[in-house]
Design an enzyme around this catalytic site. Structure first.
Site, PDB file in Angstrom:
ATOM      1  N   HIS A 140      -0.070 -14.542 -53.867  1.00  0.00           N
ATOM      2  CA  HIS A 140       1.081 -15.224 -53.556  1.00  0.00           C
ATOM      3  C   HIS A 140       2.297 -14.555 -53.088  1.00  0.00           C
ATOM      4  CE1 HIS A 140      -1.320 -18.742 -54.449  1.00  0.00           C
ATOM      5  NE2 HIS A 140      -0.626 -19.423 -53.679  1.00  0.00           N
ATOM      6  N   ASP A 165      -3.016 -18.072 -37.537  1.00  0.00           N
ATOM      7  CA  ASP A 165      -4.465 -18.632 -37.247  1.00  0.00           C
ATOM      8  C   ASP A 165      -4.236 -19.692 -36.312  1.00  0.00           C
ATOM      9  OD1 ASP A 165      -3.169 -20.214 -39.034  1.00  0.00           O
ATOM     10  OD2 ASP A 165      -5.178 -20.415 -40.202  1.00  0.00           O
ATOM     11  N   GLY A 224       1.758 -24.770 -46.229  1.00  0.00           N
ATOM     12  CA  GLY A 224       1.942 -23.513 -46.976  1.00  0.00           C
ATOM     13  C   GLY A 224       3.368 -22.931 -46.552  1.00  0.00           C
ATOM     14  N   THR A 230       3.325 -20.128 -40.606  1.00  0.00           N
ATOM     15  CA  THR A 230       2.297 -19.867 -41.354  1.00  0.00           C
ATOM     16  C   THR A 230       1.830 -18.464 -41.427  1.00  0.00           C
ATOM     17  OG1 THR A 230      -0.311 -20.207 -41.960  1.00  0.00           O
ATOM     18  CG2 THR A 230       0.557 -20.682 -39.726  1.00  0.00           C
ATOM     19  N   VAL A 237      16.803 -25.195 -35.770  1.00  0.00           N
ATOM     20  CA  VAL A 237      16.755 -26.760 -35.281  1.00  0.00           C
ATOM     21  C   VAL A 237      18.303 -27.316 -35.483  1.00  0.00           C
ATOM     22  CG1 VAL A 237      15.626 -28.863 -35.708  1.00  0.00           C
ATOM     23  CG2 VAL A 237      14.246 -26.839 -35.644  1.00  0.00           C
ATOM     24  N   GLY A 259      -3.756   2.476 -43.228  1.00  0.00           N
ATOM     25  CA  GLY A 259      -4.848   3.399 -43.054  1.00  0.00           C
ATOM     26  C   GLY A 259      -5.867   3.316 -44.073  1.00  0.00           C
ATOM     27  N   ARG A 272      -8.311 -17.171 -45.329  1.00  0.00           N
ATOM     28  CA  ARG A 272      -9.340 -17.816 -45.573  1.00  0.00           C
ATOM     29  C   ARG A 272     -10.433 -17.901 -44.256  1.00  0.00           C
ATOM     30  NH1 ARG A 272      -9.479 -19.790 -50.725  1.00  0.00           N
ATOM     31  NH2 ARG A 272      -7.410 -20.299 -50.671  1.00  0.00           N
ATOM     32  N   ARG A 311       1.865 -30.619 -50.066  1.00  0.00           N
ATOM     33  CA  ARG A 311       0.459 -30.974 -49.400  1.00  0.00           C
ATOM     34  C   ARG A 311       0.547 -32.614 -49.826  1.00  0.00           C
ATOM     35  NH1 ARG A 311      -1.366 -26.154 -47.108  1.00  0.00           N
ATOM     36  NH2 ARG A 311      -1.221 -24.422 -48.653  1.00  0.00           N
ATOM     37  N   ASP A 320      -1.974 -26.047 -38.856  1.00  0.00           N
ATOM     38  CA  ASP A 320      -2.487 -26.934 -37.948  1.00  0.00           C
ATOM     39  C   ASP A 320      -2.691 -28.339 -38.719  1.00  0.00           C
ATOM     40  OD1 ASP A 320      -4.085 -25.926 -39.853  1.00  0.00           O
ATOM     41  OD2 ASP A 320      -5.971 -25.226 -38.574  1.00  0.00           O
ATOM     42  N   LYS A 358     -13.223  12.585 -48.957  1.00  0.00           N
ATOM     43  CA  LYS A 358     -12.126  11.945 -49.320  1.00  0.00           C
ATOM     44  C   LYS A 358     -12.057  11.752 -50.873  1.00  0.00           C
ATOM     45  CE  LYS A 358     -11.286   9.402 -44.992  1.00  0.00           C
ATOM     46  NZ  LYS A 358     -11.148   7.996 -44.512  1.00  0.00           N
ATOM     47  N   ASP A 390      -0.697 -16.868 -41.880  1.00  0.00           N
ATOM     48  CA  ASP A 390      -2.179 -16.422 -41.567  1.00  0.00           C
ATOM     49  C   ASP A 390      -2.100 -16.103 -40.078  1.00  0.00           C
ATOM     50  OD1 ASP A 390      -3.104 -16.686 -43.885  1.00  0.00           O
ATOM     51  OD2 ASP A 390      -3.770 -18.842 -43.728  1.00  0.00           O
ATOM     52  N   GLN A 421       2.418 -12.325 -51.205  1.00  0.00           N
ATOM     53  CA  GLN A 421       2.368 -12.296 -49.694  1.00  0.00           C
ATOM     54  C   GLN A 421       3.183 -13.449 -48.796  1.00  0.00           C
ATOM     55  OE1 GLN A 421      -2.065 -11.006 -48.446  1.00  0.00           O
ATOM     56  NE2 GLN A 421      -2.005 -12.060 -50.354  1.00  0.00           N
TER      57      GLN A 421
HETATM   58  P1  ATP Z   1      -1.168 -23.889 -43.832  1.00  0.00           P
HETATM   59  O1  ATP Z   1      -1.826 -23.321 -42.587  1.00  0.00           O
HETATM   60  O2  ATP Z   1      -0.160 -22.959 -44.451  1.00  0.00           O
HETATM   61  O3  ATP Z   1      -2.075 -24.461 -44.984  1.00  0.00           O
HETATM   62  P2  ATP Z   1      -0.907 -26.794 -42.802  1.00  0.00           P
HETATM   63  O4  ATP Z   1       0.073 -27.361 -42.213  1.00  0.00           O
HETATM   64  O5  ATP Z   1      -2.261 -26.561 -42.292  1.00  0.00           O
HETATM   65  O6  ATP Z   1      -0.309 -25.313 -43.471  1.00  0.00           O
HETATM   66  P3  ATP Z   1      -2.046 -28.689 -44.564  1.00  0.00           P
HETATM   67  O7  ATP Z   1      -1.935 -28.807 -46.073  1.00  0.00           O
HETATM   68  O8  ATP Z   1      -3.462 -28.609 -44.250  1.00  0.00           O
HETATM   69  O9  ATP Z   1      -0.957 -27.375 -44.069  1.00  0.00           O
HETATM   70  O10 ATP Z   1      -1.677 -29.915 -43.826  1.00  0.00           O
HETATM   71  C1  ATP Z   1       0.102 -30.283 -44.274  1.00  0.00           C
HETATM   72  C2  ATP Z   1       0.271 -31.511 -44.391  1.00  0.00           C
HETATM   73  O11 ATP Z   1      -0.110 -32.276 -43.284  1.00  0.00           O
HETATM   74  C3  ATP Z   1      -0.969 -32.492 -45.344  1.00  0.00           C
HETATM   75  O12 ATP Z   1      -0.419 -32.278 -46.601  1.00  0.00           O
HETATM   76  C4  ATP Z   1      -0.748 -33.540 -44.952  1.00  0.00           C
HETATM   77  O13 ATP Z   1       0.279 -34.278 -45.488  1.00  0.00           O
HETATM   78  C5  ATP Z   1      -0.808 -33.669 -43.377  1.00  0.00           C
HETATM   79  N1  ATP Z   1      -2.126 -33.847 -42.725  1.00  0.00           N
HETATM   80  C6  ATP Z   1      -2.806 -32.594 -42.816  1.00  0.00           C
HETATM   81  N2  ATP Z   1      -4.082 -33.177 -42.161  1.00  0.00           N
HETATM   82  C7  ATP Z   1      -3.857 -34.422 -41.772  1.00  0.00           C
HETATM   83  C8  ATP Z   1      -4.681 -35.331 -41.132  1.00  0.00           C
HETATM   84  N3  ATP Z   1      -5.948 -35.478 -41.011  1.00  0.00           N
HETATM   85  N4  ATP Z   1      -4.023 -36.909 -41.270  1.00  0.00           N
HETATM   86  C9  ATP Z   1      -2.766 -36.955 -41.674  1.00  0.00           C
HETATM   87  N5  ATP Z   1      -2.056 -35.926 -42.120  1.00  0.00           N
HETATM   88  C10 ATP Z   1      -2.594 -34.859 -42.164  1.00  0.00           C
END
Ligand code: ATP
Length: 328
Positions: free
Chosen positions: A258, A134, A15, A130, A27, A190, A176, A76, A107, A218, A132, A260
């Site tokens: 979205h 998280d 995302g 990200t 970078v 608030g 989520r 993705r 992650d 309120k 979130d 956000q």
């Molecule tokens: P967000 O937290 O915003 O969703 P994210 O990095 O967790 O970000 P994902 O779509 O879960 O988003 O992962 C990004 C990309 O990483 C995936 O589209 C895929 O190409 C790759 N990826 C995720 N999990 C795996 C996996 N188990 N093996 C190989 N590639 C992976």
């Protein structure tokens, strides 16, 4: 600095989040500073598979620090989850003589990077981007602060109309699996109640709280709900349940969605992304790999991908206490 890395590739994946561009810029510029070549890979892992690679110099990232989204695009990519897909990605790496990668994402992105590294031994450094927040191993992810400010601004506006019509608004925010946005924006705006995935508040408690709120005089209320609230009901179902049980409330629902994710990154996110970008390149050049950069106690730190992926970024319980006290 190690001299084995001569060319770094950078990509954004998963995302999108405000501040990713500031990280890309950092970078590219720090690679130039250390006299290492840099190439941009477009559309995340998909671009690596499809050979969408472009050489970047320090000037190639002019005027992007203030821009939301990601100029490198994100995707993705299902194919990268397969050994065949990753083999194609490695062919692109070889073709362009890339000997270090910086991946900016969540992650899922780090899981993919970890597998790729173990299969082909390409040094990889991760930057958490990200909204979130998280991810374990950093108190802040890139984009989170901007998203919080976006949510606060939206809720402030919703409150204006809520007050004018004596209405009760249920506002759904992103998250989520994590309630960081809901809890912090709830306190900041608030809100009368906050429902998050980490805590089962129970709908009965919500009703009691709203009854108390109405009795205390309120005339309008805001309830902030994270997408993944523990009740298992979505925001419309919760609103319907409350409307049925407390008919004196004029209930409305607003799903922020979205919006956000978008917008110009906050100063905090720009500085965070800049620090993380520099640190990621320096760490790669110092021979580190398979790790994510993070912020802890104002310092840059590294965590192994495995920890960043498996660990949970806990909600600050004190914020729940503060929220409960202030919604009296
Ligand atoms: P967000 O937290 O915003 O969703 P994210 O990095 O967790 O970000 P994902 O779509 O879960 O988003 O992962 C990004 C990309 O990483 C995936 O589209 C895929 O190409 C790759 N990826 C995720 N999990 C795996 C996996 N188990 N093996 C190989 N590639 C992976």
């Amino acid at each position: 600095m190690s001299t084995t890395i001569k060319r770094i590739g950078v990509l954004t994946s998963g995302g999108d989040a405000p501040g990713m561009n500031a990280a890309v810029r950092a970078v590219v510029r720090s690679a130039a500073f250390y006299k290492v070549e840099c190439v941009a890979i477009y559309q995340g892992y998909q671009g690596l598979i499809d050979n969408k690679v472009k050489v970047m110099n320090a000037r190639g990232v002019n005027n992007i620090i203030n821009k939301g989204g990601t100029v490198l695009k994100s995707a993705r990519c299902l194919e990268f989850r397969t050994p065949d897909g990753r083999k194609k990605a490695f062919e692109t790496i070889q073709k362009h003589n890339i000997d270090g990668l910086v991946v900016i994402g969540g992650d899922g992105t780090f899981t993919g990077a970890m597998i790729f590294q173990s299969e082909f031994n390409v040094p990889v450094m991760g930057i958490p981007g990200t909204i979130d927040n998280d991810i374990f191993g950093t108190t802040h992810t890139i984009g989170y602060d901007t998203a919080l400010n976006t949510v606060i601004e939206a809720i402030d506006k919703i409150r204006d109309t809520a007050i004018s019509h004596n209405r009760l608004f249920f506002v759904e925010v992103m998250g989520r699996d994590a309630g960081h946005i809901a809890l912090n924006a709830g306190i900041g705006a608030g809100a009368e109640e906050v429902l998050i995935p980490e805590e089962d508040m129970g709908l009965d408690r919500l009703l009691e709280s709203l009854k108390r709120s109405e009795k205390s005089g309120k005339s309008s209320s805001i309830v902030v709900i994270a997408e993944g609230d523990k009740s298992g009901k979505n925001v419309f179902e919760i609103a319907e349940y409350v409307e049925k049980n407390l008919p004196y409330y004029d209930v409305r629902v607003s799903v922020l969605g979205h919006m956000q994710r978008g917008g110009s990154p906050s100063c905090f996110d720009r500085v965070l992304a800049s620090r993380m970008g520099v640190f990621a390149v320096e760490s790669l050049l110092n021979g580190k790999s398979n790790m994510m950069v993070g912020l802890k106690n104002e310092e840059m730190i590294l965590s192994p991908f495995e920890k960043a992926i498996k660990g949970k970024s806990e909600i600050n319980k004190d914020l729940i206490r503060v929220s409960d006290i202030l919604t009296i």
